[in-house]
Scaffold this motif. Structure first.
Motif, short mmCIF file in Angstrom:
data_model
loop_
_atom_site.label_atom_id
_atom_site.label_comp_id
_atom_site.label_asym_id
_atom_site.label_seq_id
_atom_site.Cartn_x
_atom_site.Cartn_y
_atom_site.Cartn_z
N CYS A 7 -22.86 -6.46 6.21
CA CYS A 7 -23.14 -5.28 7.03
C CYS A 7 -21.88 -4.60 7.57
O CYS A 7 -21.98 -3.55 8.20
N ALA A 8 -20.72 -5.19 7.33
CA ALA A 8 -19.46 -4.56 7.72
C ALA A 8 -18.85 -3.76 6.57
O ALA A 8 -17.78 -3.16 6.73
N SER A 9 -19.52 -3.74 5.43
CA SER A 9 -18.91 -3.24 4.19
C SER A 9 -18.36 -1.82 4.29
O SER A 9 -17.20 -1.56 3.97
N SER A 10 -19.19 -0.86 4.70
CA SER A 10 -18.71 0.52 4.61
C SER A 10 -17.74 0.89 5.72
O SER A 10 -16.93 1.80 5.56
N THR A 11 -17.77 0.17 6.84
CA THR A 11 -16.73 0.38 7.85
C THR A 11 -15.40 -0.17 7.33
O THR A 11 -14.34 0.44 7.52
N GLU A 12 -15.45 -1.30 6.64
CA GLU A 12 -14.26 -1.80 5.97
C GLU A 12 -13.77 -0.79 4.93
O GLU A 12 -12.56 -0.59 4.75
N GLY A 13 -14.73 -0.16 4.25
CA GLY A 13 -14.36 0.84 3.24
C GLY A 13 -13.61 2.01 3.84
O GLY A 13 -12.66 2.53 3.23
N LEU A 14 -14.01 2.44 5.03
CA LEU A 14 -13.29 3.53 5.71
C LEU A 14 -11.87 3.09 6.05
O LEU A 14 -10.92 3.87 5.92
N GLY A 15 -11.72 1.85 6.48
CA GLY A 15 -10.38 1.34 6.75
C GLY A 15 -9.54 1.27 5.49
O GLY A 15 -8.34 1.60 5.51
N HIS A 16 -10.17 0.87 4.39
CA HIS A 16 -9.44 0.83 3.12
C HIS A 16 -9.02 2.23 2.70
O HIS A 16 -7.90 2.44 2.21
N ALA A 17 -9.91 3.21 2.87
CA ALA A 17 -9.57 4.59 2.53
C ALA A 17 -8.37 5.07 3.34
O ALA A 17 -7.49 5.77 2.82
N LEU A 18 -8.34 4.69 4.60
CA LEU A 18 -7.21 5.06 5.46
C LEU A 18 -5.91 4.46 4.91
O LEU A 18 -4.87 5.13 4.84
N ASP A 19 -5.98 3.21 4.46
CA ASP A 19 -4.81 2.55 3.88
C ASP A 19 -4.36 3.25 2.60
O ASP A 19 -3.16 3.41 2.35
N VAL A 20 -5.32 3.66 1.77
CA VAL A 20 -4.98 4.34 0.51
C VAL A 20 -4.23 5.64 0.78
O VAL A 20 -3.23 5.95 0.14
N LEU A 21 -4.71 6.41 1.75
CA LEU A 21 -4.03 7.66 2.09
C LEU A 21 -2.66 7.40 2.69
O LEU A 21 -1.67 8.04 2.31
N ARG A 22 -2.57 6.47 3.61
CA ARG A 22 -1.28 6.20 4.25
C ARG A 22 -0.25 5.66 3.27
O ARG A 22 0.95 5.88 3.45
N SER A 23 -0.73 4.97 2.24
CA SER A 23 0.19 4.41 1.26
C SER A 23 0.73 5.48 0.31
O SER A 23 1.68 5.22 -0.45
N GLY A 24 0.10 6.66 0.32
CA GLY A 24 0.52 7.72 -0.58
C GLY A 24 -0.09 7.66 -1.96
O GLY A 24 0.30 8.42 -2.85
N ARG A 25 -1.07 6.78 -2.16
CA ARG A 25 -1.66 6.62 -3.48
C ARG A 25 -2.68 7.72 -3.80
O ARG A 25 -3.10 7.84 -4.95
N ALA A 26 -3.08 8.49 -2.79
CA ALA A 26 -4.04 9.57 -3.01
C ALA A 26 -3.86 10.63 -1.92
O ALA A 26 -3.29 10.37 -0.86
N ASP A 27 -4.34 11.83 -2.21
CA ASP A 27 -4.35 12.91 -1.23
C ASP A 27 -5.73 13.09 -0.59
O ASP A 27 -5.85 13.61 0.52
N VAL A 28 -6.77 12.70 -1.32
CA VAL A 28 -8.15 12.81 -0.85
C VAL A 28 -8.88 11.52 -1.24
O VAL A 28 -8.70 11.02 -2.35
N VAL A 29 -9.68 11.01 -0.32
CA VAL A 29 -10.51 9.83 -0.60
C VAL A 29 -11.94 10.12 -0.17
O VAL A 29 -12.18 10.62 0.94
N VAL A 30 -12.89 9.82 -1.04
CA VAL A 30 -14.30 9.86 -0.69
C VAL A 30 -14.71 8.44 -0.34
O VAL A 30 -14.66 7.54 -1.19
N ALA A 31 -15.07 8.23 0.92
CA ALA A 31 -15.41 6.89 1.40
C ALA A 31 -16.85 6.87 1.88
O ALA A 31 -17.35 7.86 2.42
#
Length: 413
Positions: free
Chosen positions: A163-187
């Motif tokens: 039940c924590a899955s999609s909140t974890e997904g939002l955190g992962h999306a934040l990491d992807v953007l901060r790392s510079g691996r993407a400009d837009v993430v659909v989470a």
């Protein structure tokens, strides 16, 4: 200057609405999505609980072609519907496929496809099992469906943490953007696990409410008479991007996704640590990630499932983190209306939190007739509440079997 990640699009399909607008209106009106199931499951399988908060299946027929629907498990159908709405809401960002990522989540995955295939095998033999069974039942099926639909080539990843899955997904999306691996993430996240086997299993572990004679009032977080959660299904999607990227293309901005954090209790496979230790750590870390302090928090969309023991550790944790500021924080428990969407819950509740921050309106918690005196929170009861002017910071919490804790921080812009 710290770069901001902002939310520019939202999409949802839930037990109380076919899209974000209808879902939000229903939430503000205090609408319950829980009903007695309109099938024979209760009688056929002797289920002690035959109620749930289900998405109206007509939505799938209205929003997906017959071919699309046939090739997707319901969890992927909901994902595609929510993601398309969010993408359109974000004005279809002009982004190179190699700079577009998907971070999607589910708690269970394609359980309907798996169990239908098993029934087909038993009744008709192996040659009648659908060739697409494996792609449809995979937990990464919803992520793959969204990624292919939007031509996302930076990364397409799946978080599966109950039940924590999609909140974890939002955190992962934040990491992807901060790392510079993407400009837009659909989470986001999706779930479609309302099935006789899951109802039987959750009932067996005494997790579901037995208030089957009054389904609309069954989910009652923080009430002294709460007796379990109500299963829900649906999906939520958020489009995330750098603030400068959004402004350069003239996109509307709902709010900032300012921080996120995860932790684990390492305590029990289904029960939260009664001291709320892991939840405290995730919340503190999320606020630190957002360069915020406890005194900045004005709203919380709580995990609050309506289980007798599950609601209390979160209340305790919030008190530990927010301390003397706890009375200044409006707490909403929206599962009272939507039921518990399992792996999709965090995404839908992040949308509620985003809209609460944007509109400065906290949705109500319904069905609370007698607030548990052990819950030392300012729960928004009965009707929506106006949130204060000025800087506005909110938390959205999710906790899952396995000891998973996930918290995101959303700030007004």
């Amino acid at each position: 200057m710290t770069r901001k990640v902002v939310i520019t699009g939202i999409g949802a399909v839930t037990p109380i609405g076919s899209d974000v607008s209808s879902t939000w209106d229903a939430a503000l009106a205090g609408t319950s999505g829980t009903h007695k199931l309109d099938n024979d499951w209760g009688e056929k399988y002797s289920l002690p609980v035959d109620m749930a908060a289900r998405v109206d299946r007509q939505v799938v027929a209205d929003k997906l072609s017959r071919v699309e629907a046939k090739r997707l498990d319901p969890s992927s159908q909901f994902a595609l519907i929510a993601a398309r709405e969010a993408w359109q809401d974000a004005a279809t960002p002009d982004v190179e496929p190699e700079r577009l990522a998907v971070a999607w989540a589910t708690g269970v995955g394609g359980v309907w496809t798996l169990l239908d295939a098993w029934d087909t095998l038993q009744a008709k033999g192996p040659r009648r099992v659908m060739p697409l069974t494996v792609p449809m039942l995979m937990p990464n099926g919803p992520a793959a469906a969204v990624g292919m639909d939007l031509h996302a080539r930076a990364s397409v990843q799946t978080m599966v943490s109950a039940c924590a899955s999609s909140t974890e997904g939002l955190g992962h999306a934040l990491d992807v953007l901060r790392s510079g691996r993407a400009d837009v993430v659909v989470a986001g996240g999706s779930e479609a696990a309302i099935h006789p086997i899951t109802l039987a299993a959750f009932s067996s572990m005494q997790a579901l409410s037995k208030r089957v004679d009054d389904p609309e009032h069954a989910s009652r977080p923080y009430d002294v008479d709460r007796d379990g959660f109500v299963m829900g299904d649906g999906a939520g999607a958020l489009v995330l991007e750098w603030e400068e990227h959004a402004k350069a293309r003239g996109a509307k901005i709902y709010a900032e996704l300012a921080g996120a954090a995860v932790s684990n209790d390492a305590y029990h496979i289904t029960a939260s640590d009664p001291d709320g230790t892991g939840s405290v750590r995730a919340t503190v870390d999320a606020l630190r990630d957002a360069t915020a302090s406890p005194s900045d928090v004005r709203h919380v969309n709580a995990h609050a499932t309506s289980t007798p023991v599950g609601d209390l550790p979160e209340s305790l944790a919030l008190n530990k983190v927010l301390g003397e500021h706890i009375d200044d924080v409006a707490v909403s428990a929206t599962k009272s209306m939507t039921g518990h969407l399992l792996g999709g819950a965090g995404a839908v509740e992040a949308i509620f939190t985003t809209l609460a921050v944007k509109s400065r309106t906290a949705p109500p918690t319904i069905n609370v007739e007698n607030l548990d005196p052990k819950v030392n929170l300012d729960v928004v009861l009965g009707k929506p509440r106006t949130l204060p002017d000025g800087d506005l910071l909110a938390l959205s919490n999710s906790f899952g079997f396995g000891g998973h804790n996930a918290v995101v921080v959303i700030r007004n812009v």
